[in-house]
Design a protein around this motif. Structure first.
Motif, short mmCIF file in Angstrom:
data_model
loop_
_atom_site.label_atom_id
_atom_site.label_comp_id
_atom_site.label_asym_id
_atom_site.label_seq_id
_atom_site.Cartn_x
_atom_site.Cartn_y
_atom_site.Cartn_z
N ARG A 98 8.66 18.53 4.76
CA ARG A 98 9.13 17.82 3.56
C ARG A 98 8.94 18.62 2.29
O ARG A 98 9.80 18.61 1.42
CB ARG A 98 8.40 16.49 3.41
N TRP A 99 7.79 19.27 2.13
CA TRP A 99 7.50 19.96 0.87
C TRP A 99 8.53 21.04 0.62
O TRP A 99 9.10 21.14 -0.44
CB TRP A 99 6.11 20.59 0.92
N ARG A 100 8.75 21.84 1.60
CA ARG A 100 9.65 22.97 1.42
C ARG A 100 11.10 22.52 1.31
O ARG A 100 11.91 23.18 0.70
CB ARG A 100 9.48 23.95 2.57
N LEU A 101 11.43 21.40 1.92
CA LEU A 101 12.79 20.88 1.81
C LEU A 101 12.97 20.04 0.55
O LEU A 101 14.07 19.64 0.21
CB LEU A 101 13.15 20.04 3.03
N ASP A 132 -5.68 17.52 8.42
CA ASP A 132 -5.13 18.83 8.05
C ASP A 132 -3.82 19.11 8.80
O ASP A 132 -2.90 19.69 8.25
CB ASP A 132 -6.15 19.95 8.23
N GLU A 133 -3.72 18.65 10.05
CA GLU A 133 -2.48 18.84 10.81
C GLU A 133 -1.35 17.96 10.26
O GLU A 133 -0.20 18.38 10.19
CB GLU A 133 -2.70 18.56 12.30
N VAL A 134 -1.69 16.72 9.90
CA VAL A 134 -0.69 15.82 9.31
C VAL A 134 -0.16 16.43 8.02
O VAL A 134 1.04 16.47 7.78
CB VAL A 134 -1.30 14.42 9.05
N LEU A 135 -1.07 16.93 7.19
CA LEU A 135 -0.67 17.51 5.91
C LEU A 135 0.09 18.83 6.10
O LEU A 135 1.03 19.12 5.38
CB LEU A 135 -1.88 17.69 5.01
N LYS A 136 -0.32 19.60 7.09
CA LYS A 136 0.38 20.86 7.37
C LYS A 136 1.83 20.56 7.77
O LYS A 136 2.76 21.22 7.31
CB LYS A 136 -0.33 21.62 8.48
N ASP A 137 2.01 19.56 8.64
CA ASP A 137 3.36 19.18 9.05
C ASP A 137 4.19 18.74 7.84
O ASP A 137 5.33 19.13 7.67
CB ASP A 137 3.29 18.05 10.08
N LEU A 138 3.58 17.94 6.98
CA LEU A 138 4.25 17.51 5.75
C LEU A 138 4.62 18.71 4.90
O LEU A 138 5.75 18.83 4.44
CB LEU A 138 3.34 16.57 4.94
N CYS A 150 0.84 -1.19 0.00
CA CYS A 150 0.00 0.00 0.00
C CYS A 150 0.88 1.24 0.00
O CYS A 150 2.06 1.19 0.34
CB CYS A 150 -0.93 0.00 1.20
N VAL A 151 0.27 2.34 -0.40
CA VAL A 151 0.94 3.64 -0.44
C VAL A 151 -0.05 4.68 0.04
O VAL A 151 -1.20 4.72 -0.41
CB VAL A 151 1.39 4.00 -1.87
N THR A 152 0.37 5.53 0.97
CA THR A 152 -0.40 6.71 1.32
C THR A 152 0.28 7.85 0.59
O THR A 152 1.43 8.18 0.86
CB THR A 152 -0.41 6.97 2.84
N LEU A 153 -0.43 8.41 -0.39
CA LEU A 153 0.13 9.40 -1.30
C LEU A 153 -0.50 10.77 -1.05
O LEU A 153 -1.73 10.89 -1.09
CB LEU A 153 -0.13 8.98 -2.75
N ALA A 154 0.32 11.77 -0.78
CA ALA A 154 -0.15 13.15 -0.68
C ALA A 154 0.06 13.82 -2.02
O ALA A 154 1.01 13.50 -2.74
CB ALA A 154 0.62 13.90 0.40
N TYR A 155 -0.85 14.72 -2.39
CA TYR A 155 -0.71 15.44 -3.64
C TYR A 155 -1.46 16.76 -3.56
O TYR A 155 -2.31 16.97 -2.71
CB TYR A 155 -1.22 14.60 -4.83
N MET A 156 -1.08 17.67 -4.46
CA MET A 156 -1.67 18.99 -4.52
C MET A 156 -2.70 19.01 -5.66
O MET A 156 -2.41 18.52 -6.75
CB MET A 156 -0.59 20.03 -4.79
N ILE A 157 -3.87 19.58 -5.39
CA ILE A 157 -4.84 19.86 -6.45
C ILE A 157 -4.68 21.35 -6.75
O ILE A 157 -4.79 22.19 -5.85
CB ILE A 157 -6.28 19.55 -6.02
N GLU A 158 -4.38 21.65 -7.99
CA GLU A 158 -4.17 23.04 -8.42
C GLU A 158 -5.52 23.70 -8.68
O GLU A 158 -6.52 23.02 -8.90
CB GLU A 158 -3.29 23.07 -9.67
N PRO A 159 -5.58 25.04 -8.72
CA PRO A 159 -6.85 25.73 -8.96
C PRO A 159 -7.54 25.32 -10.28
O PRO A 159 -8.77 25.37 -10.37
CB PRO A 159 -6.46 27.21 -8.99
N ASP A 160 -6.76 24.87 -11.28
CA ASP A 160 -7.37 24.45 -12.54
C ASP A 160 -7.85 22.99 -12.50
O ASP A 160 -8.34 22.47 -13.50
CB ASP A 160 -6.41 24.66 -13.72
#
Length: 182
Positions: A169-172, A159-165, A64-74
């Motif tokens: 990680r995102w910025r790094l 939302d807190e888990v994703l905020k921490d990520l 299994c994979v828990t995958l985070a991703y961004m949905i863009e405004p478009d």
């Protein structure tokens, strides 16, 4: 004359960079929501299934994979990150390779997903859990035992888990899965 041209180029570059910095400051931080809240802000416009990597399926490797991703405004998706992952392979090398294959397959499928906004179209960070193999198998259920699942069970909200990520990680720019095109 060359000095004047160089000076003009530097001024143009500085003005352009300042404008880009102001535009970046003006854009709001992404909305961060868990998969359960996603329908409040986005509806699925197109969502292809995540393929099971054939070589892993033929060897009965589950995971299994828990995958985070961004949905863009478009409505497109980008910036894929693996939060948790597991695979049933016995050797550490085979397990790592299986996890990487599962993560690439999940990110490749997610890169084709499209969403339509419900209300304001704003960048949104969310996540999904993809299971490979027999439902209920040990490895397929292990995403429920990783750091993200443990945090959620301990009362931390998505939302807190994703905020921490996002803040770490995102910025790094670590743990990134590059989107691969065929």
């Amino acid at each position: 004359m060359d000095r004047i041209r160089s000076l003009c180029s530097l001024v143009t570059l500085a003005v352009g960079m300042a404008g880009a910095a102001q535009a970046q400051e003006a854009s709001p931080a992404p909305r961060m929501i868990g998969p359960e809240e996603l329908p409040t802000y986005w509806t699925v416009a197109a969502q292809a299934p995540v393929p099971y990597p054939a070589d892993l399926a033929s060897r009965d490797v589950t995971g299994c994979v828990t995958l985070a991703y961004m949905i863009e405004p478009d409505g497109t998706t980008s910036e894929f990150r693996t939060l948790d992952a597991a695979a049933s392979s016995r050797s550490p090398l085979a397990k790592r390779q299986a996890i990487e294959a599962f993560a690439r397959a999940a990110a490749a499928a997610a890169s084709t997903w499209r969403y339509a906004p419900v209300g304001e179209a704003r960048r949104t960070l969310t996540a999904t859990i993809v299971e490979y193999g027999v439902e209920g198998s040990a490895a397929a259920g292990q995403c429920g035992t990783g750091d993200v699942a443990r945090a959620l069970r301990n009362g931390v909200e998505w939302d807190e888990v994703l905020k921490d990520l996002y803040e770490t990680r995102w910025r790094l720019n670590t743990n990134r899965i590059e989107r691969r095109t065929r």
